[in-house]
Design an enzyme around this catalytic site. Sequence first.
Site, PDB file in Angstrom:
ATOM      1  N   TYR A   1      -9.807  -3.121  10.513  1.00 26.65           N
ATOM      2  CA  TYR A   1      -9.598  -1.813   9.889  1.00 26.65           C
ATOM      3  C   TYR A   1     -10.018  -1.823   8.421  1.00 26.65           C
ATOM      4  CZ  TYR A   1      -7.537   2.479   8.245  1.00 26.65           C
ATOM      5  OH  TYR A   1      -7.373   3.718   7.690  1.00 26.65           O
TER       6      TYR A   1
ATOM      7  N   TRP B   1     -12.055   0.831   5.048  1.00 29.63           N
ATOM      8  CA  TRP B   1     -13.007   1.882   4.670  1.00 29.63           C
ATOM      9  C   TRP B   1     -14.387   1.338   4.344  1.00 29.63           C
ATOM     10  CZ3 TRP B   1     -12.893   7.242   2.658  1.00 29.63           C
ATOM     11  CH2 TRP B   1     -11.925   8.004   3.310  1.00 29.63           C
TER      12      TRP B   1
HETATM   13  N1  LIG Z   1       1.943   1.591   0.658  1.00 37.07           N
HETATM   14  C1  LIG Z   1       0.878   2.218   1.143  1.00 37.07           C
HETATM   15  N2  LIG Z   1      -0.081   1.514   1.775  1.00 37.07           N
HETATM   16  C2  LIG Z   1      -1.166   2.130   2.263  1.00 37.07           C
HETATM   17  C3  LIG Z   1      -1.332   3.528   2.108  1.00 37.07           C
HETATM   18  C4  LIG Z   1      -0.309   4.265   1.447  1.00 37.07           C
HETATM   19  O1  LIG Z   1      -0.388   5.502   1.301  1.00 37.07           O
HETATM   20  N3  LIG Z   1       0.774   3.568   0.959  1.00 37.07           N
HETATM   21  N4  LIG Z   1      -2.455   4.145   2.591  1.00 37.07           N
HETATM   22  C5  LIG Z   1      -3.093   3.528   3.733  1.00 37.07           C
HETATM   23  C6  LIG Z   1      -4.387   4.160   4.017  1.00 37.07           C
HETATM   24  S1  LIG Z   1      -4.362   5.857   4.268  1.00 37.07           S
HETATM   25  C7  LIG Z   1      -5.540   3.458   4.147  1.00 37.07           C
HETATM   26  S2  LIG Z   1      -6.945   4.279   4.703  1.00 37.07           S
HETATM   27  C8  LIG Z   1      -5.596   2.000   3.915  1.00 37.07           C
HETATM   28  C9  LIG Z   1      -6.891   1.554   3.233  1.00 37.07           C
HETATM   29  O2  LIG Z   1      -7.074   0.205   3.368  1.00 37.07           O
HETATM   30  P1  LIG Z   1      -8.534  -0.478   3.350  1.00 37.07           P
HETATM   31  O3  LIG Z   1      -9.556   0.443   3.913  1.00 37.07           O
HETATM   32  O4  LIG Z   1      -8.415  -1.832   3.945  1.00 37.07           O
HETATM   33  O5  LIG Z   1      -8.761  -0.611   1.794  1.00 37.07           O
HETATM   34  P2  LIG Z   1     -10.071  -0.849   0.945  1.00 37.07           P
HETATM   35  O6  LIG Z   1      -9.589  -1.287  -0.389  1.00 37.07           O
HETATM   36  O7  LIG Z   1     -10.942   0.358   1.003  1.00 37.07           O
HETATM   37  O8  LIG Z   1     -10.765  -2.081   1.657  1.00 37.07           O
HETATM   38  C10 LIG Z   1     -12.100  -2.120   1.995  1.00 37.07           C
HETATM   39  C11 LIG Z   1     -12.641  -3.541   1.793  1.00 37.07           C
HETATM   40  O9  LIG Z   1     -13.966  -3.599   2.314  1.00 37.07           O
HETATM   41  C12 LIG Z   1     -14.816  -4.309   1.405  1.00 37.07           C
HETATM   42  N5  LIG Z   1     -16.189  -3.809   1.638  1.00 37.07           N
HETATM   43  C13 LIG Z   1     -16.790  -2.739   1.082  1.00 37.07           C
HETATM   44  N6  LIG Z   1     -18.023  -2.568   1.586  1.00 37.07           N
HETATM   45  C14 LIG Z   1     -18.226  -3.560   2.485  1.00 37.07           C
HETATM   46  C15 LIG Z   1     -19.323  -3.921   3.328  1.00 37.07           C
HETATM   47  O10 LIG Z   1     -20.366  -3.294   3.356  1.00 37.07           O
HETATM   48  N7  LIG Z   1     -19.132  -4.996   4.142  1.00 37.07           N
HETATM   49  C16 LIG Z   1     -17.996  -5.734   4.140  1.00 37.07           C
HETATM   50  N8  LIG Z   1     -17.915  -6.775   4.976  1.00 37.07           N
HETATM   51  N9  LIG Z   1     -16.961  -5.434   3.317  1.00 37.07           N
HETATM   52  C17 LIG Z   1     -17.061  -4.360   2.517  1.00 37.07           C
HETATM   53  C18 LIG Z   1     -14.251  -3.983   0.047  1.00 37.07           C
HETATM   54  O11 LIG Z   1     -14.625  -4.969  -0.904  1.00 37.07           O
HETATM   55  C19 LIG Z   1     -12.744  -3.941   0.324  1.00 37.07           C
HETATM   56  O12 LIG Z   1     -12.142  -5.193   0.127  1.00 37.07           O
HETATM   57  O13 LIG Z   1      -4.470   1.604   3.111  1.00 37.07           O
HETATM   58  C20 LIG Z   1      -3.219   2.002   3.678  1.00 37.07           C
HETATM   59  N10 LIG Z   1      -2.127   1.419   2.918  1.00 37.07           N
HETATM   60  N1  LIG Z   2      -8.832   8.689  -5.417  1.00 35.60           N
HETATM   61  C1  LIG Z   2      -8.538   8.409  -4.132  1.00 35.60           C
HETATM   62  N2  LIG Z   2      -8.589   9.403  -3.205  1.00 35.60           N
HETATM   63  C2  LIG Z   2      -8.275   9.118  -1.909  1.00 35.60           C
HETATM   64  C3  LIG Z   2      -7.950   7.807  -1.487  1.00 35.60           C
HETATM   65  C4  LIG Z   2      -7.898   6.783  -2.492  1.00 35.60           C
HETATM   66  O1  LIG Z   2      -7.583   5.615  -2.215  1.00 35.60           O
HETATM   67  N3  LIG Z   2      -8.199   7.123  -3.784  1.00 35.60           N
HETATM   68  N4  LIG Z   2      -7.683   7.552  -0.164  1.00 35.60           N
HETATM   69  C5  LIG Z   2      -8.169   8.514   0.830  1.00 35.60           C
HETATM   70  C6  LIG Z   2      -7.489   8.294   2.100  1.00 35.60           C
HETATM   71  S1  LIG Z   2      -7.960   6.946   3.026  1.00 35.60           S
HETATM   72  C7  LIG Z   2      -6.546   9.117   2.586  1.00 35.60           C
HETATM   73  S2  LIG Z   2      -5.852   8.782   4.100  1.00 35.60           S
HETATM   74  C8  LIG Z   2      -6.117  10.316   1.858  1.00 35.60           C
HETATM   75  C9  LIG Z   2      -4.586  10.394   1.863  1.00 35.60           C
HETATM   76  O2  LIG Z   2      -4.136  11.646   1.522  1.00 35.60           O
HETATM   77  P1  LIG Z   2      -2.553  11.857   1.376  1.00 35.60           P
HETATM   78  O3  LIG Z   2      -1.836  11.004   2.339  1.00 35.60           O
HETATM   79  O4  LIG Z   2      -2.290  13.300   1.462  1.00 35.60           O
HETATM   80  O5  LIG Z   2      -2.358  11.316  -0.131  1.00 35.60           O
HETATM   81  P2  LIG Z   2      -1.177  10.690  -0.987  1.00 35.60           P
HETATM   82  O6  LIG Z   2      -1.769  10.520  -2.348  1.00 35.60           O
HETATM   83  O7  LIG Z   2      -0.607   9.493  -0.338  1.00 35.60           O
HETATM   84  O8  LIG Z   2      -0.054  11.791  -1.010  1.00 35.60           O
HETATM   85  C10 LIG Z   2      -0.292  13.132  -1.390  1.00 35.60           C
HETATM   86  C11 LIG Z   2       0.908  13.726  -2.049  1.00 35.60           C
HETATM   87  O9  LIG Z   2       2.002  13.796  -1.148  1.00 35.60           O
HETATM   88  C12 LIG Z   2       3.195  13.660  -1.886  1.00 35.60           C
HETATM   89  N5  LIG Z   2       4.271  13.158  -1.032  1.00 35.60           N
HETATM   90  C13 LIG Z   2       4.533  11.886  -0.681  1.00 35.60           C
HETATM   91  N6  LIG Z   2       5.621  11.828   0.123  1.00 35.60           N
HETATM   92  C14 LIG Z   2       6.051  13.091   0.263  1.00 35.60           C
HETATM   93  C15 LIG Z   2       7.149  13.699   0.968  1.00 35.60           C
HETATM   94  O10 LIG Z   2       7.939  13.051   1.643  1.00 35.60           O
HETATM   95  N7  LIG Z   2       7.249  15.055   0.882  1.00 35.60           N
HETATM   96  C16 LIG Z   2       6.396  15.815   0.158  1.00 35.60           C
HETATM   97  N8  LIG Z   2       6.566  17.122   0.174  1.00 35.60           N
HETATM   98  N9  LIG Z   2       5.380  15.268  -0.523  1.00 35.60           N
HETATM   99  C17 LIG Z   2       5.205  13.936  -0.469  1.00 35.60           C
HETATM  100  C18 LIG Z   2       2.871  12.666  -2.966  1.00 35.60           C
HETATM  101  O11 LIG Z   2       3.654  12.908  -4.081  1.00 35.60           O
HETATM  102  C19 LIG Z   2       1.400  12.900  -3.232  1.00 35.60           C
HETATM  103  O12 LIG Z   2       1.197  13.589  -4.415  1.00 35.60           O
HETATM  104  O13 LIG Z   2      -6.562  10.264   0.505  1.00 35.60           O
HETATM  105  C20 LIG Z   2      -7.947   9.959   0.375  1.00 35.60           C
HETATM  106  N10 LIG Z   2      -8.317  10.148  -1.001  1.00 35.60           N
HETATM  107 MO   LIG Z   3      -6.495   6.581   4.718  1.00 36.45          MO
END
Ligand SMILES: Nc1nc2c(c(=O)[nH]1)N[C@H]1C(S)=C(S)[C@@H](COP(=O)(O)OP(=O)(O)OC[C@H]3O[C@@H](n4cnc5c(=O)[nH]c(N)nc54)[C@H](O)[C@@H]3O)O[C@H]1N2
Ligand SMILES: Nc1nc2c(c(=O)[nH]1)N[C@H]1C(S)=C(S)[C@@H](COP(=O)(O)OP(=O)(O)OC[C@H]3O[C@@H](n4cnc5c(=O)[nH]c(N)nc54)[C@H](O)[C@@H]3O)O[C@H]1N2
Ligand SMILES: [Mo]
Length: 789
Positions: A121, A123
């Site tokens: 998993y 991005w």
């Molecule tokens: N506490 C908490 N944890 C969360 C979340 C949260 O809201 N709260 N959000 C979750 C969510 S929504 C997501 S999507 C995940 C994201 O989690 P990840 O998608 O695992 O996070 P990234 O940091 O984007 O990791 C991508 C990795 O791929 C590597 N990479 C980039 N390009 C390439 C390539 O071309 N080839 C290879 N082999 N590697 C590459 C980068 O260096 C990086 O280390 O985290 C989750 N974790």
């Molecule tokens: N710059 C940047 N943008 C991103 C990403 C990133 O890593 N960096 N990750 C991308 C990815 S993979 C994803 S999945 C999306 C995620 O998109 P989301 O999951 O929507 O993003 P978050 O920033 O985790 O949360 C959005 C808002 O929800 C509020 N929130 C949290 N818990 C609660 C709750 O219980 N109730 C209410 N009402 N509000 C709450 C938080 O305060 C926050 O401001 O974002 C994407 N966009």
């Molecule tokens: Mo995500």
Amino acid sequence: MKEHKQSILGGNTVSYTASHWGLYQVESPMSPNMTLSHYPDDHDPSPIGLYLNHPQVEKLRVTKPAIRRGWYEQYYGGKGSPRGGDDYIEVEWEEALNIVAAELTRVKTTYGNQAIYGGSYGWSSSGRFHHAQSQIHRFLNSFGGYVRHKDSYSLGAAGPLMHWLVMPMGELMTSHTDWATLAKHTEIFLSFGGAPRKNAQVSYGGTVDHRLHDSLCTMNKAGVRFINISPVQDDIDTEGSVTWLPIKPNTDTALILGLAYTLWQNKLHDMQFIQRYCVGFDVFEKYLTGQSDGIPKTAQWAADITGINVCDIESLAFDIANHRTMVNMAWALQRAHHGEQPCFALVTLAAMLGQIGLPGGGFGFCYGAENLVGSPNPLFFGPTLEQGQPPIDHFIPVARVVDMLLNPGETFTYQGETHTYQDIRMVYWAGGNPFHHHQNLSQLAQAWQRPETIITHEQYWTPSAKMADIVLPVTTTLERNDIFYANRETVMAAMKQAKSPTGEAKDDYSIFSELAKRLNIAEQFTRGLDAQGWLAYLYTNWQEQMEREYRLDLPDFNAFWENDLLELPKGDKPLVLLENFRKDPGKYPLKTPSGKIEIFSQSIADFNLPDCPGFACWLPPHEWLGSKKAVQFPLHMISDQPKNKLHSQLDHSPHSQKDKINQREPIYINAEDAAMRGLQFGDLVRVFNQRGSCLASAVPSDNIRQGVVRLSTGAWFDPLTPRFQDGQFLLEKHGNPNALTADIPASSFSQGCSAQTCLVEVQRWQGESYAVTAYEQPNIVAKSSEDDG
Ligand SMILES: Nc1nc2c(c(=O)[nH]1)N[C@H]1C(S)=C(S)[C@@H](COP(=O)(O)OP(=O)(O)OC[C@H]3O[C@@H](n4cnc5c(=O)[nH]c(N)nc54)[C@H](O)[C@@H]3O)O[C@H]1N2
Ligand SMILES: Nc1nc2c(c(=O)[nH]1)N[C@H]1C(S)=C(S)[C@@H](COP(=O)(O)OP(=O)(O)OC[C@H]3O[C@@H](n4cnc5c(=O)[nH]c(N)nc54)[C@H](O)[C@@H]3O)O[C@H]1N2
Ligand SMILES: [Mo]
């Protein structure tokens, strides 16, 4: 075709590259003066991508294949040390590839393909061909299969759920009502969790125009009223006024039930809409009114749970019933224990308001999560690398990785079915950072000791790379050719190589091709094509299909490649979510079991899951501000998406570093909560609970509700002791919230990630001010003659 943007700048050409944060211009590609700049047509470009090639970023590149000393010694018959904090031995590509091929063969012949976890998993990077997950899945499928993952951390609860209620999540994401229609028709934009500009920097695959900020400002100027229900105030910016109702985290379902009850009590709900377009309201109604459980879900009942004033709840119900209202909900709400419930509640509330399918009304899920949402442009499809048919059918819901590693043979439930965890002997990862994304990282570190071999392809010495046995260096986007395409964008671009690979980095594709040769699956995997051959093949297939389906006259591959940018048609008519369904539900039924919106899902109820009964109901999470645990850990920690990076990517860039305070990630805490703890701006604090602790820098703020702290994700995991023994308490030095989060599934229905359900306490840190070492390379040693003996 778009006007040729290639121009002569001091004798050097301009080309393009893309990231999930946008399209960028590359000036002086392939020269020492190569620089990145914003794509000129982007209205609100993201600075994140400008740092892709910064020396501080480059400093952490993996430059040569590296094998962990303990694993290497064991491979050659020695005793070997465990994972975490070990030295790495650099080897030649030839040896590394031979070892990986031999390991793959050994694991397959000894245990079978189901002993390989290749879910991988993450991005990774944008670009349609060098998409690491597609590459690894295609490779492992050619090799006989692997245990895969389903769903995402993004939408762990909503992904499996929404198709039962209204429509598949993927379709929903790409079919939201467009921003201009909202500006024209919406009167109230009610959002649960804002619509953060920081998050809309990102769009899966990239974007050529960041639309969110301008769109919200236009809506504000058009007189739309904004109401934000969120634990934090500043997650919506319209350059105008926004009413903030600071809710206790994870209690939104209760609030929506209180709104629903007030609508019902005052006959403000649209029974005609419900009867024509929905099923199951009667079951929900019995719960809402208390007929089935003795508890009417009144506004007062909701006020007691959520901390929102009862008058505010009642007047809000009247307001949204009497105006054209768009109800929006952040994905964060479902990344929580019982995360299915806010999804049920969102659909139920919108159905009761009866505005689904009308311009400017209905629901959004989610404006602000990614830039894609609200795009007015037509939806096509992109060139796609086929991953091949999975030869074996084992999977886990993505966030159950630790359970799988620790409990082989045990069962789990998923969407009403029961499955078994396989006995994993090899983990193979490319394009993700599990030591960023998973919850309860000390537990992951323990589970990570179980497999015999862990292989990763990485660009940088990330925390996950430092926990792997074999680290193969891969190129960045800038070092290879690719194609940029993303949903509902108006430009497709040739992403041209901008610099030579650093060190000995290779593309994921060429690594897998080399392995495929050694494993006698080269023909299946490569089809005899090199990377450029694949780009031409993918593009040409796409071009033909687009011409067939949309009668678009598109240039051939060579013309596309030469011209850099290809313009796709722009949207010219309003988009309204579920408009056709509203016009004629018989002709345009939904893909749900009944063809209608399911306020109560009989199918889910039949799964008999106490933690997901089949309609919107209030099920308190395992910890929250109203639970007993809040006595010991009185602060609810939100770990949202970071504003200055994508997850953990580029945390080592100056753009991310400038927001750290004394090296640590800032933790936002309500000013009164801070004062009660004697904390001032920048104080070093320890954030802790029963699962672990981390250091962070305090930022007192009035923009956050009392009882809530916000620690964004992405700070590279930096444990004080990299080798965990059972029962050892974690101290993380940098401010990574996953040192504290619980690895508990949203429910037995979805098994989704529940990171947003987490109580903590914060104290001034009196102990040693440990230096952050997350950006240090491991100890890398050259191979000596004894190493393979
Ligand atoms: N506490 C908490 N944890 C969360 C979340 C949260 O809201 N709260 N959000 C979750 C969510 S929504 C997501 S999507 C995940 C994201 O989690 P990840 O998608 O695992 O996070 P990234 O940091 O984007 O990791 C991508 C990795 O791929 C590597 N990479 C980039 N390009 C390439 C390539 O071309 N080839 C290879 N082999 N590697 C590459 C980068 O260096 C990086 O280390 O985290 C989750 N974790
Ligand atoms: N710059 C940047 N943008 C991103 C990403 C990133 O890593 N960096 N990750 C991308 C990815 S993979 C994803 S999945 C999306 C995620 O998109 P989301 O999951 O929507 O993003 P978050 O920033 O985790 O949360 C959005 C808002 O929800 C509020 N929130 C949290 N818990 C609660 C709750 O219980 N109730 C209410 N009402 N509000 C709450 C938080 O305060 C926050 O401001 O974002 C994407 N966009
Ligand atoms: Mo995500």
